[in-house]
Design an enzyme around this catalytic site. Sequence first.
Site, PDB file in Angstrom:
ATOM      1  N   GLY A  15       0.818  -1.203   0.000  1.00 13.83           N
ATOM      2  CA  GLY A  15       0.000   0.000   0.000  1.00 13.83           C
ATOM      3  C   GLY A  15       0.852   1.252   0.000  1.00 13.83           C
ATOM      4  O   GLY A  15       0.358   2.354  -0.223  1.00 13.83           O
ATOM      5  N   GLY A  16       2.154   1.073   0.258  1.00 12.79           N
ATOM      6  CA  GLY A  16       3.087   2.193   0.256  1.00 12.79           C
ATOM      7  C   GLY A  16       3.659   2.452  -1.124  1.00 12.79           C
ATOM      8  O   GLY A  16       3.557   1.618  -2.029  1.00 12.79           O
ATOM      9  N   VAL A  17       4.306   3.592  -1.274  1.00 17.11           N
ATOM     10  CA  VAL A  17       4.821   3.996  -2.584  1.00 17.11           C
ATOM     11  C   VAL A  17       5.998   3.137  -3.036  1.00 17.11           C
ATOM     12  O   VAL A  17       6.183   2.899  -4.238  1.00 17.11           O
ATOM     13  CB  VAL A  17       5.211   5.496  -2.573  1.00 17.11           C
ATOM     14  CG1 VAL A  17       6.415   5.745  -1.666  1.00 17.11           C
ATOM     15  CG2 VAL A  17       5.480   5.995  -3.984  1.00 17.11           C
ATOM     16  N   ASP A  18       6.816   2.636  -2.105  1.00 16.85           N
ATOM     17  CA  ASP A  18       8.002   1.864  -2.491  1.00 16.85           C
ATOM     18  C   ASP A  18       7.639   0.567  -3.210  1.00 16.85           C
ATOM     19  O   ASP A  18       8.182   0.259  -4.273  1.00 16.85           O
ATOM     20  CB  ASP A  18       8.857   1.559  -1.255  1.00 16.85           C
ATOM     21  CG  ASP A  18       9.413   2.822  -0.615  1.00 16.85           C
ATOM     22  OD1 ASP A  18       9.655   3.803  -1.349  1.00 16.85           O
ATOM     23  OD2 ASP A  18       9.600   2.838   0.613  1.00 16.85           O
ATOM     24  N   MET A  38      -0.219  -8.728   2.317  1.00 19.09           N
ATOM     25  CA  MET A  38      -0.149  -9.547   3.524  1.00 19.09           C
ATOM     26  C   MET A  38      -0.907  -8.883   4.667  1.00 19.09           C
ATOM     27  O   MET A  38      -0.592  -7.755   5.049  1.00 19.09           O
ATOM     28  CB  MET A  38       1.312  -9.736   3.954  1.00 19.09           C
ATOM     29  CG  MET A  38       2.094 -10.711   3.138  1.00 19.09           C
ATOM     30  SD  MET A  38       3.825 -10.814   3.705  1.00 19.09           S
ATOM     31  CE  MET A  38       4.529  -9.411   2.845  1.00 19.09           C
ATOM     32  N   CYS A 104      10.703 -10.374  11.350  1.00 18.49           N
ATOM     33  CA  CYS A 104       9.575 -10.331  10.424  1.00 18.49           C
ATOM     34  C   CYS A 104      10.018 -10.691   9.008  1.00 18.49           C
ATOM     35  O   CYS A 104       9.341 -11.436   8.298  1.00 18.49           O
ATOM     36  CB  CYS A 104       8.936  -8.944  10.444  1.00 18.49           C
ATOM     37  SG  CYS A 104       7.554  -8.752   9.301  1.00 18.49           S
ATOM     38  N   GLY A 128       9.699  -3.799  -1.822  1.00 23.29           N
ATOM     39  CA  GLY A 128      10.160  -2.428  -1.980  1.00 23.29           C
ATOM     40  C   GLY A 128      11.296  -2.065  -1.053  1.00 23.29           C
ATOM     41  O   GLY A 128      11.420  -0.898  -0.652  1.00 23.29           O
ATOM     42  N   CYS A 200       7.369  -3.265  12.210  1.00 22.07           N
ATOM     43  CA  CYS A 200       6.871  -3.968  11.034  1.00 22.07           C
ATOM     44  C   CYS A 200       5.444  -4.480  11.234  1.00 22.07           C
ATOM     45  O   CYS A 200       5.198  -5.333  12.091  1.00 22.07           O
ATOM     46  CB  CYS A 200       7.810  -5.131  10.732  1.00 22.07           C
ATOM     47  SG  CYS A 200       7.341  -6.145   9.332  1.00 22.07           S
TER      48      CYS A 200
END
Length: 349
Positions: A15-18, A38, A104, A128, A200
């Site tokens: 969901g993040g940009v990376d 996940m 993690c 990412g 995490c």
Amino acid sequence: MRNKEKGRILVALSGGVDSAVALYLLKKQGYEVEAAFMKNFSARANIKGDCPWKEDHLMAYRVASQLKVPIRTFNFEKQYHQKIVSYIFCSYKQGQTPNPDVLCNNEIKFKLFLDKAIKLGFDKIATGHYAQIKQTKNVYRLYRGRDKNKDQSYFLAGLGQAQLAKSLFPIGHLTKPRVRSIAKRAKLVNADRPDSQGICFIGKINLKDFLAQKIKPKEGKTLNTKGEFLGTHQGVWYYTIGQRQGLNLSGGPWYVVDKNVKKNILTVARLNESSLYKKTIKIDSLHWLGKIYKLPLRAKAQVRYRQPAQNATLYKEKIIFTVRQRGVASGQILVIYKNKELIASATII
């Protein structure tokens, strides 16, 4: 049409940009890509965090839809609580300072997620992370990411050849500003989304409040290194070695130098006191990512994530630094570099 030479890749889309840019680049490079989100943590079993997983989940699906890439969801919540959350509480209760982000990666992203991907017929997974994998003959080597401020190789220090051989880090050669620029140019829906914070999948938390959900407060004494009483605290397990904030003591600044779990005694020292520093550090579970080097080995090492690598000599059960290190905490991860290559890791004891 599938590009057989490029391979079939499952991208861990957070969901993040990376991870979104990682997916975008792989597709642009001709890989056959799919995505998976996940779900690892939500408020359950009376354990609360600050993970916005619903927002993350929605954004991951929006990105996949925008890029016309199939996406699915893996629910690893049960395993995450068993492997990671329990580890956090157990470690702090024993007076250690764990690194859940490293675990993690070892147990969830590059084990459960990777195994699931391989069973589904994918050739590799991609994330990412700001790190780089380079292959020399039959050996896969892990290097720092190009962006010094975002380099995440430290958190991948527990990986081995099997994981590195099946993983791709598409943005490891890029800086964060460049990643943002690519996202904006591609008009990705999350191009301006802020980076995630904290542990995490659990998110940004107040450590004391989080731990108090399972480890109840218990008043104890705070002493200086001479054994003199300075004040009280609510439990040694809420503190980490080297911690300065939140001690509520006058005459400081004070730093935590010792935690006696059995007696619930916290010992603090001033910045100029020798007890705050260590030159020789005992280690356990020495792990080589690829090549096994002959010991003793002169290299660079870090005792925490946000620390410039320091000159040191590595032995099987200890490491000796050239310069004394401040606030070395039991349970944290030691990482070893040769130039920009991460070659080994160990647990500080």
